[in-house]
Motif scaffolding. Structure first.
Motif, mmCIF file in Angstrom:
data_model
loop_
_atom_site.group_PDB
_atom_site.id
_atom_site.type_symbol
_atom_site.label_atom_id
_atom_site.label_comp_id
_atom_site.label_asym_id
_atom_site.label_seq_id
_atom_site.Cartn_x
_atom_site.Cartn_y
_atom_site.Cartn_z
ATOM 1 N N PHE A 31 -4.270 -10.552 11.651
ATOM 2 C CA PHE A 31 -3.068 -11.067 12.282
ATOM 3 C C PHE A 31 -3.394 -12.348 13.032
ATOM 4 O O PHE A 31 -4.451 -12.485 13.619
ATOM 5 N N SER A 32 -2.449 -13.258 13.034
ATOM 6 C CA SER A 32 -2.682 -14.555 13.655
ATOM 7 C C SER A 32 -2.390 -14.563 15.148
ATOM 8 O O SER A 32 -2.826 -15.443 15.847
ATOM 9 N N GLY A 33 -1.646 -13.629 15.640
ATOM 10 C CA GLY A 33 -1.309 -13.610 17.062
ATOM 11 C C GLY A 33 -0.197 -12.633 17.324
ATOM 12 O O GLY A 33 0.403 -12.092 16.405
ATOM 13 N N GLN A 34 0.042 -12.412 18.587
ATOM 14 C CA GLN A 34 1.117 -11.487 18.920
ATOM 15 C C GLN A 34 2.333 -12.251 19.406
ATOM 16 O O GLN A 34 2.221 -13.353 19.924
ATOM 17 N N ARG A 35 3.475 -11.647 19.203
ATOM 18 C CA ARG A 35 4.733 -12.192 19.692
ATOM 19 C C ARG A 35 5.247 -11.239 20.756
ATOM 20 O O ARG A 35 4.966 -10.044 20.728
ATOM 21 N N VAL A 36 6.005 -11.762 21.677
ATOM 22 C CA VAL A 36 6.517 -10.938 22.767
ATOM 23 C C VAL A 36 8.020 -11.135 22.877
ATOM 24 O O VAL A 36 8.499 -12.271 22.931
ATOM 25 N N LEU A 37 8.757 -10.026 22.893
ATOM 26 C CA LEU A 37 10.174 -10.061 23.217
ATOM 27 C C LEU A 37 10.312 -9.591 24.650
ATOM 28 O O LEU A 37 9.675 -8.612 25.048
ATOM 29 N N LEU A 38 11.120 -10.270 25.427
ATOM 30 C CA LEU A 38 11.347 -9.894 26.818
ATOM 31 C C LEU A 38 12.833 -9.775 27.059
ATOM 32 O O LEU A 38 13.588 -10.702 26.759
ATOM 33 N N VAL A 57 12.734 -7.310 15.598
ATOM 34 C CA VAL A 57 11.461 -7.608 14.940
ATOM 35 C C VAL A 57 11.666 -7.491 13.427
ATOM 36 O O VAL A 57 12.501 -6.722 12.966
ATOM 37 N N PRO A 58 10.914 -8.274 12.646
ATOM 38 C CA PRO A 58 11.140 -8.323 11.204
ATOM 39 C C PRO A 58 10.444 -7.193 10.450
ATOM 40 O O PRO A 58 9.476 -6.599 10.929
ATOM 41 N N ASN A 59 10.962 -6.946 9.249
ATOM 42 C CA ASN A 59 10.256 -6.041 8.344
ATOM 43 C C ASN A 59 8.834 -6.544 8.158
ATOM 44 O O ASN A 59 8.595 -7.750 8.125
ATOM 45 N N GLY A 60 7.904 -5.629 8.044
ATOM 46 C CA GLY A 60 6.507 -5.983 7.854
ATOM 47 C C GLY A 60 5.749 -6.180 9.154
ATOM 48 O O GLY A 60 4.551 -6.418 9.145
ATOM 49 N N ALA A 61 6.437 -6.065 10.292
ATOM 50 C CA ALA A 61 5.787 -6.244 11.597
ATOM 51 C C ALA A 61 5.134 -4.947 12.058
ATOM 52 O O ALA A 61 5.477 -3.858 11.613
ATOM 53 N N TYR A 62 4.184 -5.093 12.954
ATOM 54 C CA TYR A 62 3.541 -3.964 13.617
ATOM 55 C C TYR A 62 3.918 -4.007 15.094
ATOM 56 O O TYR A 62 3.802 -5.054 15.732
ATOM 57 N N ILE A 63 4.374 -2.890 15.638
ATOM 58 C CA ILE A 63 4.672 -2.794 17.059
ATOM 59 C C ILE A 63 3.360 -2.483 17.774
ATOM 60 O O ILE A 63 2.732 -1.450 17.524
ATOM 61 N N CYS A 141 8.434 -6.027 24.402
ATOM 62 C CA CYS A 141 7.988 -5.483 23.119
ATOM 63 C C CYS A 141 6.987 -6.473 22.537
ATOM 64 O O CYS A 141 7.318 -7.636 22.288
ATOM 65 N N TYR A 142 5.757 -6.015 22.348
ATOM 66 C CA TYR A 142 4.687 -6.842 21.771
ATOM 67 C C TYR A 142 4.559 -6.465 20.302
ATOM 68 O O TYR A 142 4.409 -5.298 19.961
ATOM 69 N N TRP A 143 4.602 -7.452 19.430
ATOM 70 C CA TRP A 143 4.507 -7.192 18.005
ATOM 71 C C TRP A 143 3.726 -8.294 17.305
ATOM 72 O O TRP A 143 3.502 -9.358 17.852
ATOM 73 N N SER A 144 3.297 -8.000 16.099
ATOM 74 C CA SER A 144 2.578 -8.970 15.301
ATOM 75 C C SER A 144 2.964 -8.798 13.840
ATOM 76 O O SER A 144 3.530 -7.771 13.455
ATOM 77 N N HIS A 145 2.672 -9.800 13.061
ATOM 78 C CA HIS A 145 2.996 -9.781 11.634
ATOM 79 C C HIS A 145 1.841 -10.435 10.885
ATOM 80 O O HIS A 145 1.269 -11.418 11.373
ATOM 81 N N PRO A 146 1.470 -9.904 9.717
ATOM 82 C CA PRO A 146 0.353 -10.503 8.979
ATOM 83 C C PRO A 146 0.610 -11.934 8.516
ATOM 84 O O PRO A 146 -0.321 -12.687 8.292
ATOM 85 N N ASP A 147 1.877 -12.332 8.409
ATOM 86 C CA ASP A 147 2.218 -13.697 8.009
ATOM 87 C C ASP A 147 2.446 -14.533 9.274
ATOM 88 O O ASP A 147 3.403 -14.311 10.006
#
Length: 160
Positions: A31-38, A57-63, A141-147
């Motif tokens: 994974f390239s980095g994490q994204r954060v929703l607040l 969060v998009p399909n294919g994401a990891y929570i 909510c912290y999430w990441s995506h392989p893309d």
């Protein structure tokens, strides 16, 4: 109606400022980095059953993690955290009558939003239960995506 403030971004540093250079890894996917929703919600007599949408969060994401910090919201008030398919997938109903923190269940860390199982992106939702709630709720909510090009995060704007 509660006002929602919404932020997104990527980070390779944790909140204490210490570098976390190791990429997240799962079955050969880096994974390239994490994204954060607040979501920051200022509640004023919000009825039981009100849904506070942290974001999408998009399909294919990891929570990776979910944290909900809340003030004392009133006697008999509960909060739970889920998505649009399972209202308590991440946190089952817990008392919010005193100030506190709700965090993701250990068995849900790394939850995968599988595109073969879900046809849409997922709203991450905090739901009020038990009684009307008054006070502040800050949800992350912290999430990441392989893309690394996937940066989807919609800002819903209000409680429903």
């Amino acid at each position: 109606m509660s006002k929602l403030t919404h932020y997104t971004g990527s980070s390779t540093a944790n909140f204490s400022g210490t570098s976390t250079k190791k990429p997240l890894h799962n079955e050969g996917i880096f994974f390239s980095g994490q994204r954060v929703l607040l979501g920051k919600f200022n509640l004023s007599s919000q009825a039981s059953g009100t849904k506070l949408v942290i974001g999408t969060v998009p399909n294919g994401a990891y929570i990776l993690d979910i944290r909900v910090y809340h003030a004392a919201l009133g006697g008999s008030v509960t909060l739970k955290v889920g998505d649009d398919d399972d209202d308590d997938r991440f946190v089952t109903a817990a008392s919010a009558s005193g100030a506190g923190l709700l965090s993701i269940a250990n068995d849900q860390i790394g939850y995968y939003i599988d595109p073969s199982s879900f046809s849409n992106n997922k709203d991450i939702i905090v739901e009020i239960g038990g009684a009307a709630a008054t006070g502040v709720v800050n949800a992350y909510c912290y999430w990441s995506h392989p893309d690394p090009n996937v940066i989807l995060a919609s800002a819903p704007g209000a409680a429903s």
